[in-house]
Design an enzyme around this catalytic site. Structure first.
Site, PDB file in Angstrom:
ATOM      1  N   GLY A  25      20.001  23.841  35.307  1.00 57.45           N
ATOM      2  CA  GLY A  25      19.677  22.731  34.416  1.00 57.45           C
ATOM      3  C   GLY A  25      20.521  22.713  33.152  1.00 57.45           C
ATOM      4  O   GLY A  25      21.587  23.319  33.100  1.00 57.45           O
ATOM      5  N   GLY A  30      30.184  19.169  33.820  1.00 59.57           N
ATOM      6  CA  GLY A  30      30.531  20.110  34.892  1.00 59.57           C
ATOM      7  C   GLY A  30      29.534  20.021  36.032  1.00 59.57           C
ATOM      8  O   GLY A  30      29.908  19.914  37.205  1.00 59.57           O
ATOM      9  N   HIS A  31      28.234  20.038  35.672  1.00 60.39           N
ATOM     10  CA  HIS A  31      27.200  19.902  36.702  1.00 60.39           C
ATOM     11  C   HIS A  31      27.336  18.555  37.418  1.00 60.39           C
ATOM     12  O   HIS A  31      27.241  18.475  38.650  1.00 60.39           O
ATOM     13  CB  HIS A  31      25.808  19.970  36.080  1.00 60.39           C
ATOM     14  CG  HIS A  31      25.462  21.286  35.442  1.00 60.39           C
ATOM     15  ND1 HIS A  31      25.366  21.449  34.082  1.00 60.39           N
ATOM     16  CD2 HIS A  31      25.189  22.494  35.984  1.00 60.39           C
ATOM     17  CE1 HIS A  31      25.033  22.710  33.821  1.00 60.39           C
ATOM     18  NE2 HIS A  31      24.920  23.365  34.947  1.00 60.39           N
ATOM     19  N   GLY A 141      30.838  25.862  40.853  1.00 58.56           N
ATOM     20  CA  GLY A 141      31.895  25.629  39.863  1.00 58.56           C
ATOM     21  C   GLY A 141      32.782  26.858  39.720  1.00 58.56           C
ATOM     22  O   GLY A 141      32.296  27.991  39.657  1.00 58.56           O
ATOM     23  N   LYS A 143      34.210  27.654  37.172  1.00 56.72           N
ATOM     24  CA  LYS A 143      33.911  28.229  35.845  1.00 56.72           C
ATOM     25  C   LYS A 143      33.297  29.619  35.985  1.00 56.72           C
ATOM     26  O   LYS A 143      33.633  30.537  35.244  1.00 56.72           O
ATOM     27  CB  LYS A 143      32.960  27.271  35.123  1.00 56.72           C
ATOM     28  CG  LYS A 143      32.020  27.870  34.128  1.00 56.72           C
ATOM     29  CD  LYS A 143      32.672  27.920  32.788  1.00 56.72           C
ATOM     30  CE  LYS A 143      31.846  28.541  31.679  1.00 56.72           C
ATOM     31  NZ  LYS A 143      30.561  29.048  31.965  1.00 56.72           N
ATOM     32  N   ARG A 181      25.489  27.125  27.676  1.00 53.54           N
ATOM     33  CA  ARG A 181      25.381  28.072  26.564  1.00 53.54           C
ATOM     34  C   ARG A 181      26.203  27.663  25.345  1.00 53.54           C
ATOM     35  O   ARG A 181      26.020  28.234  24.263  1.00 53.54           O
ATOM     36  CB  ARG A 181      25.773  29.479  27.015  1.00 53.54           C
ATOM     37  CG  ARG A 181      24.757  30.087  27.981  1.00 53.54           C
ATOM     38  CD  ARG A 181      25.013  31.563  28.234  1.00 53.54           C
ATOM     39  NE  ARG A 181      23.884  32.201  28.890  1.00 53.54           N
ATOM     40  CZ  ARG A 181      23.791  32.439  30.199  1.00 53.54           C
ATOM     41  NH1 ARG A 181      24.774  32.078  31.011  1.00 53.54           N
ATOM     42  NH2 ARG A 181      22.729  33.016  30.702  1.00 53.54           N
TER      43      ARG A 181
HETATM   44  P1  AMP Z   1      24.458  26.809  35.978  1.00 53.57           P
HETATM   45  O1  AMP Z   1      23.463  25.729  35.747  1.00 53.57           O
HETATM   46  O2  AMP Z   1      25.121  27.306  34.734  1.00 53.57           O
HETATM   47  O3  AMP Z   1      23.938  27.913  36.863  1.00 53.57           O
HETATM   48  O4  AMP Z   1      25.640  26.146  36.794  1.00 53.57           O
HETATM   49  C1  AMP Z   1      25.388  25.457  37.992  1.00 53.57           C
HETATM   50  C2  AMP Z   1      26.693  25.224  38.696  1.00 53.57           C
HETATM   51  O5  AMP Z   1      27.542  24.440  37.847  1.00 53.57           O
HETATM   52  C3  AMP Z   1      27.455  26.540  38.981  1.00 53.57           C
HETATM   53  O6  AMP Z   1      28.064  26.453  40.260  1.00 53.57           O
HETATM   54  C4  AMP Z   1      28.475  26.559  37.877  1.00 53.57           C
HETATM   55  O7  AMP Z   1      29.638  27.285  38.207  1.00 53.57           O
HETATM   56  C5  AMP Z   1      28.795  25.076  37.726  1.00 53.57           C
HETATM   57  N1  AMP Z   1      29.412  24.823  36.417  1.00 53.57           N
HETATM   58  C6  AMP Z   1      28.965  25.243  35.206  1.00 53.57           C
HETATM   59  N2  AMP Z   1      29.817  24.866  34.238  1.00 53.57           N
HETATM   60  C7  AMP Z   1      30.822  24.200  34.855  1.00 53.57           C
HETATM   61  C8  AMP Z   1      32.028  23.563  34.398  1.00 53.57           C
HETATM   62  N3  AMP Z   1      32.362  23.539  33.117  1.00 53.57           N
HETATM   63  N4  AMP Z   1      32.818  22.985  35.318  1.00 53.57           N
HETATM   64  C9  AMP Z   1      32.506  23.016  36.641  1.00 53.57           C
HETATM   65  N5  AMP Z   1      31.386  23.583  37.126  1.00 53.57           N
HETATM   66  C10 AMP Z   1      30.570  24.173  36.253  1.00 53.57           C
END
Ligand code: AMP
Length: 272
Positions: A25, A30-31, A141, A143, A181
């Site tokens: 969330g 990116g998400h 991602g 990232k 973050r």
């Molecule tokens: P998280 O909510 O942080 O667990 O991220 C969910 C998904 O979004 C994971 O596969 C991350 O790698 C991807 N993600 C987070 N930040 C980015 C970004 N800046 N660009 C591309 N994907 C991202």
């Protein structure tokens, strides 16, 4: 868009291909990009929203991790997500978890060293979510580079019948990788934060122009420390094993984790 909070309520349309985007969330571009790619490639897109307690260490930011379900649901709906799975902790962990998916070697280095147990938490929850959603394609991602390597290895080792799609990192105009973050950064820290990516770019140019990997890493670390970062690691690694390499070779990536104040940032840059 349908929202399901429990596993029995999760009704996935399996007439075509199912795309899956696991998240915690606090959505940003990116998400949304992962969701858009799933929409493009698949007939039905499922997004999970679950702040997974088992991947946070003691003293980490589990309780203060940003949560805004209403905003996230609106954003997911705006890109055409079909189904959002937002389970409670009790739904995901109804009993003490005795079975754990562990990906040693790949998962114990770098992030694994600084966040012991983190990737056991990630691999286990991703395995559970894969079994719950049963997607054809799952989107991650770049990232979170090491996360991609850990999940990739898990899928190959355990024969999950799932294709992984790794999506390039979305960045702010100044180069900072988008991250939930980033919201923790003070204004002055936010101004310094893009130096992380700028330093990775500098390191890549240095290595490409023939300087040694070790000298380049040393200089990069000095630059980051001088800018106010506390560097957890800066390294050049082989993409699948995450083993450090000392001479440039195909499929190698610069990875970095560094703290600005209380905020820990990670980023990476392909060398080839
Ligand atoms: P998280 O909510 O942080 O667990 O991220 C969910 C998904 O979004 C994971 O596969 C991350 O790698 C991807 N993600 C987070 N930040 C980015 C970004 N800046 N660009 C591309 N994907 C991202």
């Amino acid at each position: 868009m349908t929202v399901a909070n429990s596993i029995p309520d999760l009704v996935v349309d399996r007439r075509g291909t199912v795309g899956f985007v696991p998240t915690m969330g606090a959505f940003h571009e990116g998400h949304l990009e992962l969701m858009r790619q799933s929409k493009l490639a698949c007939d039905f897109t499922v997004v999970s929203l679950f702040v997974n307690p088992t991947q946070f260490g003691k003293g980490e930011d589990f309780t203060k991790y940003p949560r805004d379900f209403a905003r996230d649901a609106k954003m997911a709906e705006s890109v055409g997500v079909d189904l959002m799975f937002a389970p409670s902790t009790a739904e995901m962990y109804p009993r003490e978890l005795l079975s754990v998916v562990s990906v040693p070697e790949v998962g114990n280095r770098w992030e694994g060293e600084h966040r012991p147990g983190h990737f056991d938490g990630v691999a286990t929850v991703v395995a559970k979510l894969f079994n719950i959603v049963r997607p054809d394609i799952a989107f991650f991602g770049r990232k979170d580079f090491q996360q991609c390597a850990v999940v990739g290895r898990m899928v190959r080792d355990l024969n999950f019948p799932i294709v992984l799609e790794i999506i390039p990192t979305k960045r702010e105009p100044d180069g900072l990788a988008m991250s939930s973050r980033n919201a923790y950064l003070s204004q002055s820290e936010r101004e310094v934060a893009p130096k992380l990516f700028a330093t990775l770019e500098m390191c890549r140019e240095s290595i490409r122009s023939g300087n040694s990997v070790s000298e380049t890493i040393k200089n990069g670390t000095t630059i980051l420390s001088g800018a106010g970062f506390r560097v957890d690691y800066l390294a050049c690694v082989e993409d699948e094993s995450l083993e450090p390499i000392s001479v440039i070779e195909p499929n190698s990536t610069l990875i970095c984790a560094a703290r600005l104040g209380n905020t820990r940032l990670i980023d990476n840059l392909a060398l080839d």
